[in-house]
Motif scaffolding. Structure first.
Motif, PDB file in Angstrom:
ATOM      1  N   ALA A   1      14.107  -1.525 -10.859  1.00 51.67           N
ATOM      2  CA  ALA A   1      15.451  -0.790 -10.023  1.00 51.67           C
ATOM      3  C   ALA A   1      14.947   0.402  -9.588  1.00 51.67           C
ATOM      4  N   LEU A   2      15.191   0.817  -8.250  1.00 57.29           N
ATOM      5  CA  LEU A   2      14.944   1.876  -7.678  1.00 57.29           C
ATOM      6  C   LEU A   2      16.243   2.750  -7.402  1.00 57.29           C
ATOM      7  N   SER A   3      16.588   4.209  -7.634  1.00 54.82           N
ATOM      8  CA  SER A   3      17.653   4.787  -7.487  1.00 54.82           C
ATOM      9  C   SER A   3      18.029   4.736  -5.855  1.00 54.82           C
ATOM     10  N   PRO A   4      19.110   4.924  -5.521  1.00 56.65           N
ATOM     11  CA  PRO A   4      19.492   4.947  -3.938  1.00 56.65           C
ATOM     12  C   PRO A   4      18.493   5.643  -3.249  1.00 56.65           C
ATOM     13  N   LEU A   5      18.388   6.960  -3.588  1.00 54.00           N
ATOM     14  CA  LEU A   5      17.671   8.052  -2.911  1.00 54.00           C
ATOM     15  C   LEU A   5      16.057   7.559  -2.762  1.00 54.00           C
ATOM     16  N   SER A   6      15.692   6.951  -3.891  1.00 52.33           N
ATOM     17  CA  SER A   6      14.116   6.311  -3.938  1.00 52.33           C
ATOM     18  C   SER A   6      14.147   5.213  -2.774  1.00 52.33           C
ATOM     19  N   ILE A   7      15.312   4.386  -2.592  1.00 48.91           N
ATOM     20  CA  ILE A   7      15.236   3.343  -1.840  1.00 48.91           C
ATOM     21  C   ILE A   7      15.366   3.860  -0.401  1.00 48.91           C
ATOM     22  N   ALA A   8      16.145   5.081  -0.075  1.00 50.94           N
ATOM     23  CA  ALA A   8      16.306   5.566   1.023  1.00 50.94           C
ATOM     24  C   ALA A   8      14.740   6.132   1.584  1.00 50.94           C
ATOM     25  N   GLN A   9      13.931   6.914   0.604  1.00 46.65           N
ATOM     26  CA  GLN A   9      12.718   7.372   0.957  1.00 46.65           C
ATOM     27  C   GLN A   9      11.755   6.405   1.344  1.00 46.65           C
ATOM     28  N   LEU A  10      11.926   5.173   0.544  1.00 45.22           N
ATOM     29  CA  LEU A  10      10.868   4.200   0.657  1.00 45.22           C
ATOM     30  C   LEU A  10      11.089   3.414   2.085  1.00 45.22           C
TER      31      LEU A  10
ATOM     32  N   GLU B   1       0.819  -1.178   0.084  1.00 46.46           N
ATOM     33  CA  GLU B   1       0.069   0.136   0.124  1.00 46.46           C
ATOM     34  C   GLU B   1       0.918   1.130   0.129  1.00 46.46           C
ATOM     35  N   ILE B   2       1.746   1.118   0.657  1.00 41.90           N
ATOM     36  CA  ILE B   2       2.880   2.446   0.859  1.00 41.90           C
ATOM     37  C   ILE B   2       3.564   2.428  -0.397  1.00 41.90           C
ATOM     38  N   ILE B   3       4.040   1.378  -1.075  1.00 43.46           N
ATOM     39  CA  ILE B   3       4.538   1.461  -2.442  1.00 43.46           C
ATOM     40  C   ILE B   3       3.882   2.151  -3.387  1.00 43.46           C
ATOM     41  N   GLN B   4       2.642   1.691  -3.356  1.00 44.56           N
ATOM     42  CA  GLN B   4       1.631   2.331  -4.426  1.00 44.56           C
ATOM     43  C   GLN B   4       1.657   3.884  -4.076  1.00 44.56           C
ATOM     44  N   LEU B   5       1.792   4.572  -2.998  1.00 46.21           N
ATOM     45  CA  LEU B   5       1.871   5.792  -2.830  1.00 46.21           C
ATOM     46  C   LEU B   5       2.689   6.602  -3.492  1.00 46.21           C
ATOM     47  N   PHE B   6       4.020   5.584  -3.740  1.00 48.66           N
ATOM     48  CA  PHE B   6       4.957   6.258  -4.393  1.00 48.66           C
ATOM     49  C   PHE B   6       5.092   5.867  -5.955  1.00 48.66           C
ATOM     50  N   ASN B   7       3.953   5.384  -6.562  1.00 44.35           N
ATOM     51  CA  ASN B   7       3.775   5.321  -7.928  1.00 44.35           C
ATOM     52  C   ASN B   7       4.664   4.144  -8.487  1.00 44.35           C
ATOM     53  N   HIS B   8       5.159   3.121  -7.678  1.00 42.19           N
ATOM     54  CA  HIS B   8       5.858   2.216  -8.129  1.00 42.19           C
ATOM     55  C   HIS B   8       5.012   1.060  -8.390  1.00 42.19           C
ATOM     56  N   SER B   9       5.150   0.358  -9.697  1.00 46.07           N
ATOM     57  CA  SER B   9       4.521  -0.960  -9.824  1.00 46.07           C
ATOM     58  C   SER B   9       5.215  -2.134  -9.169  1.00 46.07           C
ATOM     59  N   SER B  10       4.356  -2.934  -8.616  1.00 44.95           N
ATOM     60  CA  SER B  10       5.077  -3.963  -7.559  1.00 44.95           C
ATOM     61  C   SER B  10       4.468  -5.458  -7.797  1.00 44.95           C
ATOM     62  N   THR B  11       5.127  -6.578  -7.534  1.00 50.10           N
ATOM     63  CA  THR B  11       4.481  -7.975  -7.370  1.00 50.10           C
ATOM     64  C   THR B  11       5.072  -8.336  -5.977  1.00 50.10           C
ATOM     65  N   VAL B  12       4.459  -9.285  -5.599  1.00 45.86           N
ATOM     66  CA  VAL B  12       4.933 -10.139  -4.603  1.00 45.86           C
ATOM     67  C   VAL B  12       5.300 -11.495  -5.130  1.00 45.86           C
ATOM     68  N   LEU B  13       6.556 -11.926  -4.471  1.00 40.08           N
ATOM     69  CA  LEU B  13       7.064 -13.272  -5.059  1.00 40.08           C
ATOM     70  C   LEU B  13       7.854 -14.086  -3.748  1.00 40.08           C
ATOM     71  N   ASN B  14       7.060 -14.938  -3.122  1.00 36.38           N
ATOM     72  CA  ASN B  14       7.709 -15.754  -2.111  1.00 36.38           C
ATOM     73  C   ASN B  14       8.159 -14.836  -1.052  1.00 36.38           C
ATOM     74  N   ASP B  15       7.181 -14.169  -0.534  1.00 35.40           N
ATOM     75  CA  ASP B  15       7.160 -13.276   0.526  1.00 35.40           C
ATOM     76  C   ASP B  15       8.180 -11.999   0.203  1.00 35.40           C
ATOM     77  N   ARG B  16       8.593 -11.654  -0.954  1.00 33.48           N
ATOM     78  CA  ARG B  16       9.530 -10.782  -1.315  1.00 33.48           C
ATOM     79  C   ARG B  16       8.513  -9.807  -2.194  1.00 33.48           C
ATOM     80  N   ILE B  17       8.826  -8.452  -2.043  1.00 35.17           N
ATOM     81  CA  ILE B  17       8.427  -7.511  -3.175  1.00 35.17           C
ATOM     82  C   ILE B  17       9.181  -7.062  -4.194  1.00 35.17           C
TER      83      ILE B  17
END
Lengths: 257, 302
Positions: B261-270, B241-257
């Motif tokens: 590829a996100l930039s280092p800044l986007s990773i830090a913010q998320l 739900e939070i990731i969707q607020l950032f407008n990133h497309s995502s899927t869940v695979l084996n308990d992992r989202i």
């Protein structure tokens, strides 16, 4: 024309030091060396020849007997197969066919090299014959030196005839040696034809078998076979036929390396 | 105009075995073109067709704008090639092997020593090629290909049998010929890693079909877009739900989202937002596919 000549030179370099090259020297001097040894051990044999009305005629046909019946046909089969095998064995057809020369130049330059090798063999063989008469005389004072007044014109003519009766076999062997990568197929087929030709010598239609012409012509010359069929003409006809068929088969090969 | 261009090139060795299917090869002038594919993909058949070693069945081949069928000899004057294993006369020396070809190409005799120097086998003297190591034979085969100063070089796996130092040397030589002498070079290989440092353009072939053909840069961009960021946390659904607020497309695979590829800044913010929402973040990592993986993916898709 320059391209063709360069291709010819290239083919000549290629065959140098190959087994086919050595075979020419070995084949040319084999009978003269054997004769030299026989004349040294049994001088009577050469003395008998000296008593003949025409010494050179006698020694010439004595030497050509083994050569034309057995050694030359087998030598042709081996040498032609070895020359084409140079490309197969070294995986070089593909290199040769990516050179900026026509397929005709490739086919005919290789073929001409083979014909020149045959001429080379006959010339060396004749030199060998002369030495097989001189060497025994050097070592045995009872043996006279032969007259050095060689009947050049006659020698040229007779050797020319042996050359002509050999070329149908050469062109036939070239034709099928180009078709098979496996060395044993053209060698086996060639030797089988030569032996078959010898077996068929008494057959009345033997004049139709080009691989028996060497021996047939020899026996015709000695008067042991009827000369009713002109083997020289048959030889030239077969030579042209095999050369053209070989050329067409080579030209239309789907894979060129 | 391309240096090499094929139009719908198809070939089969028997009615039911199509080896090449509508190959449209486009090799730009001055490029160093890597022709890639696994064993049996149709690389060598294509190269043999380009050199006229196989009779063309379907399609058209143009080299430097000229139709191969009508201009075979003219074209071959400008082409150097090495297809599969080296084609050398074992009973002759390196010099003799080159001399018999020099006669046909009509190039100066000094060129023999030049190509022997370039490939590092000048001092083989009277040694017969039969006594050469595979690496030396490979070098001599490259010397043969360079003898006529070609404007187009077609090399089928040219570094086969070379030691690592030899591979580096040949790579440097090809690069030099391409950059300094504007020689267009086509190098086939079944290993992308082997030529990725060398080529400017890439063509990937499998089962007789062209899967990719473009610049190496385009393939590298494909690599970047295929990279993924992996996230592991204690509450994946809440995290989504939070990731969707950032407008990133995502899927869940084996308990992992799995995210693009996100930039280092986007990773830090998320990461900051997830932690603020009391989500325990165990791992965030970005996996970049290497070119070899992209190559394998393309081949496996086929």
């Amino acid at each position: 024309m320059t391209v063709f000549l360069n291709s010819l030179v290239s083919e000549w370099i290629k065959k140098s030091r190959s087994f086919a090259d050595w075979l020419v020297w070995l084949g040319a001097f084999f009978v003269p060396i054997v004769n030299t040894i026989i004349f040294l051990v049994y001088p009577n044999q050469i003395l008998k020849l000296h008593q003949e009305s025409d010494f050179w005629n006698a020694i010439f046909y004595r030497s050509w007997e083994t050569m034309s019946i057995m050694l030359l046909p087998m030598g042709i089969v081996l040498a032609v197969s070895l020359i084409t095998q140079i490309e197969f064995k070294n995986n070089c057809w593909k290199q040769l066919h990516t050179l900026p020369i026509s397929f005709s130049s490739i086919y005919f330059s290789k073929f001409i090299v083979l014909l020149v090798m045959l001429v080379q063999l006959i010339v060396l063989f004749n030199i060998g014959i002369i030495f097989s008469c001189i060497i025994p005389a050097v070592f045995n004072s009872n043996i006279p030196f032969p007259s050095l007044k060689l009947p050049w014109q006659w020698l040229l003519l007779e050797n020319g005839k042996f050359f002509i009766v050999s070329i149908p076999l050469l062109s036939l062997q070239y034709l099928h040696s180009l078709q098979f990568k496996n060395f044993l197929i053209p060698i086996g087929a060639g030797l089988a034809l030569v032996i078959g030709g010898l077996i068929a010598l008494s057959w009345k239609y033997v004049f139709l078998l080009p691989f028996s012409y060497n021996s047939l012509f020899f026996f015709q010359t000695l008067g042991k076979r009827s000369p009713e069929h002109n083997i020289l003409l048959w030889s030239l006809a077969y030579f042209v036929l095999f050369t053209l068929v070989g050329y067409i088969l080579y030209l239309f090969k789907k894979e060129k390396g | 105009m391309y240096c090499i261009e094929t139009k719908n090139l198809s070939h089969s060795f028997s009615p039911n075995a199509t080896v090449l299917n509508n190959i449209n090869l486009k090799v730009p002038h001055g490029s160093l073109y890597g022709f890639l594919g696994p064993n049996g993909a149709g690389k060598t058949t294509t190269l043999r067709l380009l050199l006229g070693l196989l009779k063309k069945q379907q399609g058209e081949i143009f080299i430097t704008g000229k139709n191969l069928q009508q201009n075979r000899i003219k074209i071959l004057k400008e082409v150097g090639s090495m297809i599969e294993s080296p084609s050398l006369y074992g009973h002759l020396t390196a010099n003799e092997n080159l001399r018999l070809l020099q006669k046909i190409y009509g190039c100066p005799q000094s060129r023999i020593n030049e190509v022997l120097t370039i490939t590092g086998i000048l001092n083989t003297g009277q040694k017969k090629v039969n006594q050469f190591s595979l690496g030396m034979k490979q070098r001599l085969a490259i010397a043969v290909a360079l003898l006529n100063n070609p404007s187009l070089l077609i090399l089928d796996e040219p570094t086969n049998g070379l030691d690592p130092y030899g591979i580096l040397e040949i790579r440097a030589l090809l690069k030099k010929l391409n950059e300094e002498h504007a020689v267009t070079i086509v190098v086939s290989s079944h290993l992308l890693t082997e030529i990725e440092k060398l080529v400017t353009h890439v063509g990937i072939i499998n089962k007789g079909a062209m899967l990719f053909q473009d610049t190496l840069k385009a393939l590298t961009e494909m690599q970047l877009t295929s990279a993924k960021t992996n996230l592991k946390c204690n509450a994946p659904e809440k995290a989504l739900e939070i990731i969707q607020l950032f407008n990133h497309s995502s899927t869940v695979l084996n308990d992992r989202i799995i995210l693009p590829a996100l930039s280092p800044l986007s990773i830090a913010q998320l990461n900051k937002h997830l932690v603020q929402q009391n989500i325990e973040v165990y791992e965030i990592s970005t996996l970049e596919n290497d070119l070899e993986t992209i190559f394998m993916e393309l081949i496996n898709k086929n």
